[in-house]
Design a protein around this motif. Structure first.
Motif, PDB file in Angstrom:
ATOM      1  N   ASN A  37       6.528   2.360  31.544  1.00  0.00           N
ATOM      2  CA  ASN A  37       6.627   3.358  30.474  1.00  0.00           C
ATOM      3  C   ASN A  37       7.499   2.866  29.323  1.00  0.00           C
ATOM      4  O   ASN A  37       8.057   3.663  28.569  1.00  0.00           O
ATOM      5  CB  ASN A  37       7.147   4.695  31.016  1.00  0.00           C
ATOM      6  CG  ASN A  37       8.477   4.542  31.758  1.00  0.00           C
ATOM      7  OD1 ASN A  37       9.376   3.818  31.327  1.00  0.00           O
ATOM      8  ND2 ASN A  37       8.603   5.222  32.888  1.00  0.00           N
ATOM      9  N   ASN A  38       7.604   1.524  29.235  1.00  0.00           N
ATOM     10  CA  ASN A  38       8.405   0.901  28.174  1.00  0.00           C
ATOM     11  C   ASN A  38       9.854   1.382  28.210  1.00  0.00           C
ATOM     12  O   ASN A  38      10.487   1.581  27.178  1.00  0.00           O
ATOM     13  CB  ASN A  38       7.782   1.150  26.795  1.00  0.00           C
ATOM     14  CG  ASN A  38       8.233   0.125  25.776  1.00  0.00           C
ATOM     15  OD1 ASN A  38       8.629  -0.986  26.126  1.00  0.00           O
ATOM     16  ND2 ASN A  38       8.181   0.489  24.506  1.00  0.00           N
ATOM     17  N   PRO A  45      -4.757  13.864  28.549  1.00  0.00           N
ATOM     18  CA  PRO A  45      -5.478  13.733  29.821  1.00  0.00           C
ATOM     19  C   PRO A  45      -5.717  12.258  30.154  1.00  0.00           C
ATOM     20  O   PRO A  45      -5.791  11.404  29.270  1.00  0.00           O
ATOM     21  CB  PRO A  45      -6.800  14.453  29.565  1.00  0.00           C
ATOM     22  CG  PRO A  45      -6.549  15.338  28.386  1.00  0.00           C
ATOM     23  CD  PRO A  45      -5.553  14.603  27.545  1.00  0.00           C
ATOM     24  N   SER A  46      -5.847  11.985  31.434  1.00  0.00           N
ATOM     25  CA  SER A  46      -6.043  10.610  31.888  1.00  0.00           C
ATOM     26  C   SER A  46      -7.243  10.516  32.816  1.00  0.00           C
ATOM     27  O   SER A  46      -7.346  11.275  33.779  1.00  0.00           O
ATOM     28  CB  SER A  46      -4.801  10.118  32.635  1.00  0.00           C
ATOM     29  OG  SER A  46      -5.091   8.977  33.413  1.00  0.00           O
ATOM     30  N   GLN A 105       2.155  -1.228  28.000  1.00  0.00           N
ATOM     31  CA  GLN A 105       3.523  -0.728  27.997  1.00  0.00           C
ATOM     32  C   GLN A 105       3.614   0.723  27.533  1.00  0.00           C
ATOM     33  O   GLN A 105       4.657   1.175  27.076  1.00  0.00           O
ATOM     34  CB  GLN A 105       4.382  -1.620  27.087  1.00  0.00           C
ATOM     35  CG  GLN A 105       4.467  -3.061  27.550  1.00  0.00           C
ATOM     36  CD  GLN A 105       5.047  -3.182  28.949  1.00  0.00           C
ATOM     37  OE1 GLN A 105       6.108  -2.652  29.245  1.00  0.00           O
ATOM     38  NE2 GLN A 105       4.348  -3.865  29.831  1.00  0.00           N
ATOM     39  N   VAL A 106       2.508   1.457  27.639  1.00  0.00           N
ATOM     40  CA  VAL A 106       2.490   2.858  27.234  1.00  0.00           C
ATOM     41  C   VAL A 106       2.422   3.719  28.486  1.00  0.00           C
ATOM     42  O   VAL A 106       1.669   3.435  29.408  1.00  0.00           O
ATOM     43  CB  VAL A 106       1.270   3.156  26.334  1.00  0.00           C
ATOM     44  CG1 VAL A 106       1.238   4.627  25.940  1.00  0.00           C
ATOM     45  CG2 VAL A 106       1.310   2.265  25.096  1.00  0.00           C
ATOM     46  N   SER A 107       3.202   4.786  28.525  1.00  0.00           N
ATOM     47  CA  SER A 107       3.119   5.713  29.638  1.00  0.00           C
ATOM     48  C   SER A 107       1.690   6.230  29.748  1.00  0.00           C
ATOM     49  O   SER A 107       1.111   6.657  28.750  1.00  0.00           O
ATOM     50  CB  SER A 107       4.084   6.881  29.413  1.00  0.00           C
ATOM     51  OG  SER A 107       4.012   7.791  30.480  1.00  0.00           O
ATOM     52  N   PRO A 108       1.071   6.183  30.934  1.00  0.00           N
ATOM     53  CA  PRO A 108      -0.351   6.522  31.060  1.00  0.00           C
ATOM     54  C   PRO A 108      -0.696   7.922  30.583  1.00  0.00           C
ATOM     55  O   PRO A 108      -1.788   8.156  30.076  1.00  0.00           O
ATOM     56  CB  PRO A 108      -0.626   6.349  32.553  1.00  0.00           C
ATOM     57  CG  PRO A 108       0.706   6.391  33.209  1.00  0.00           C
ATOM     58  CD  PRO A 108       1.664   5.810  32.223  1.00  0.00           C
ATOM     59  N   ALA A 110       1.760  12.870  38.579  1.00  0.00           N
ATOM     60  CA  ALA A 110       0.467  12.992  37.902  1.00  0.00           C
ATOM     61  C   ALA A 110      -0.689  13.073  38.883  1.00  0.00           C
ATOM     62  O   ALA A 110      -1.807  13.447  38.501  1.00  0.00           O
ATOM     63  CB  ALA A 110       0.258  11.807  36.966  1.00  0.00           C
ATOM     64  N   ALA A 111      -0.454  12.748  40.146  1.00  0.00           N
ATOM     65  CA  ALA A 111      -1.495  12.846  41.168  1.00  0.00           C
ATOM     66  C   ALA A 111      -1.783  14.287  41.550  1.00  0.00           C
ATOM     67  O   ALA A 111      -2.850  14.588  42.099  1.00  0.00           O
ATOM     68  CB  ALA A 111      -1.074  12.068  42.416  1.00  0.00           C
TER      69      ALA A 111
END
Length: 255
Positions: free
Chosen positions: A216-217, A174-175, A100-103, A156-157
């Motif tokens: 993103n909760n 960063p992801s 439930q966390v935004s990536p 984000a892409a």
């Protein structure tokens, strides 16, 4: 083939039991399309389809887990038996990999310490799942007079946006999982579009924006209805519409 399927366009939306997918399903039904609600959980899928029918739409649920080839093939079989073709495919199902966390705010996505199993799981849904569903549905899409494929992505892409040290993503973590999976989806979108354009199949990716959803909760700023609008617009492009593109509500998103 049902009689109504010769008059109404048929759309399949994956991950349609909640969030953006559910919003897209409702809006496509409101336009008069027959909507197939794809969901991993049969009960939740049927609840979403019933909600669309309650407000006058034509909706049917199918059990569809994009990471389970058996359910993908069974969903294609059900669509063929009931409608004989598919006009619109919305590849909406996706996971962040971080609960439930935004990536972009997830510490477990930082490249130098990321868990490879999590990366694999994200790609399994967000990339390989799109290939599985698209390929299973292509024979049905080829029977449509105006087939459209829309891949739901993210800002984000964008390598242009995420690599800008002064850009909107500079303050975010960063992801190594979610963002790269969506970048890969962009590449996949272009390759499918290049292959299928000669057949009149338009394929585009869309960034709905920062939407208030479970992923993103519920910290997003846009409503599901607002996010769904741009997806629906790409799903209903005319014959001269774009293909191999990446769009948001504001227009083209830089690669």
């Amino acid at each position: 083939m049902s009689e109504q399927s010769t008059h109404q366009r048929v759309a399949l939306v994956t991950g349609a039991n909640k969030g953006i997918g559910r919003g897209v399903a409702g809006q496509l039904a409101a336009l008069g399309m027959t909507v197939v609600v794809g969901a991993r959980d049969p009960l939740r899928g049927e609840e979403a389809a019933a909600a669309v029918r309650t407000v006058g739409g034509d909706a049917h649920a199918v059990t569809l887990d994009v990471t389970d080839q058996a359910t993908v093939q069974e969903a294609a079989k059900q669509v063929e038996e009931r409608f004989g073709r598919l006009d619109v495919l919305i590849n909406n199902a996706g996971i962040t990999g971080s609960g439930q966390v935004s990536p972009e705010d997830a510490h477990d996505q930082v490249p130098s310490s990321v868990d490879l199993d999590m990366v694999r799981a994200v790609f399994e849904t967000n990339v390989f799942g799109v290939i599985a569903v698209t390929n299973a549905m292509l024979p049905l899409l080829r029977r449509s007079p105006a087939p459209r494929i829309v891949n739901v992505s993210s800002h984000a892409a964008s390598l242009t946006l995420t690599s800008d040290p002064d850009g909107p993503f500079t303050a975010l973590l960063p992801s190594a999982a979610y963002a790269p999976s969506k970048t890969a989806l962009s590449a996949l979108t272009v390759q499918y579009a290049n292959e299928l354009r000669k057949h009149g199949i338009l394929v585009n990716a869309v960034a709905p924006g920062f939407v208030d959803t479970d992923s993103n909760n519920h910290t997003g700023l846009l409503t599901v209805a607002q996010a769904a609008e741009v997806v629906v617009r790409l799903a209903t492009l005319g014959a001269d519409g774009a293909t191999a593109g990446f769009f948001s509500e504001e227009g083209p998103v830089p690669w």
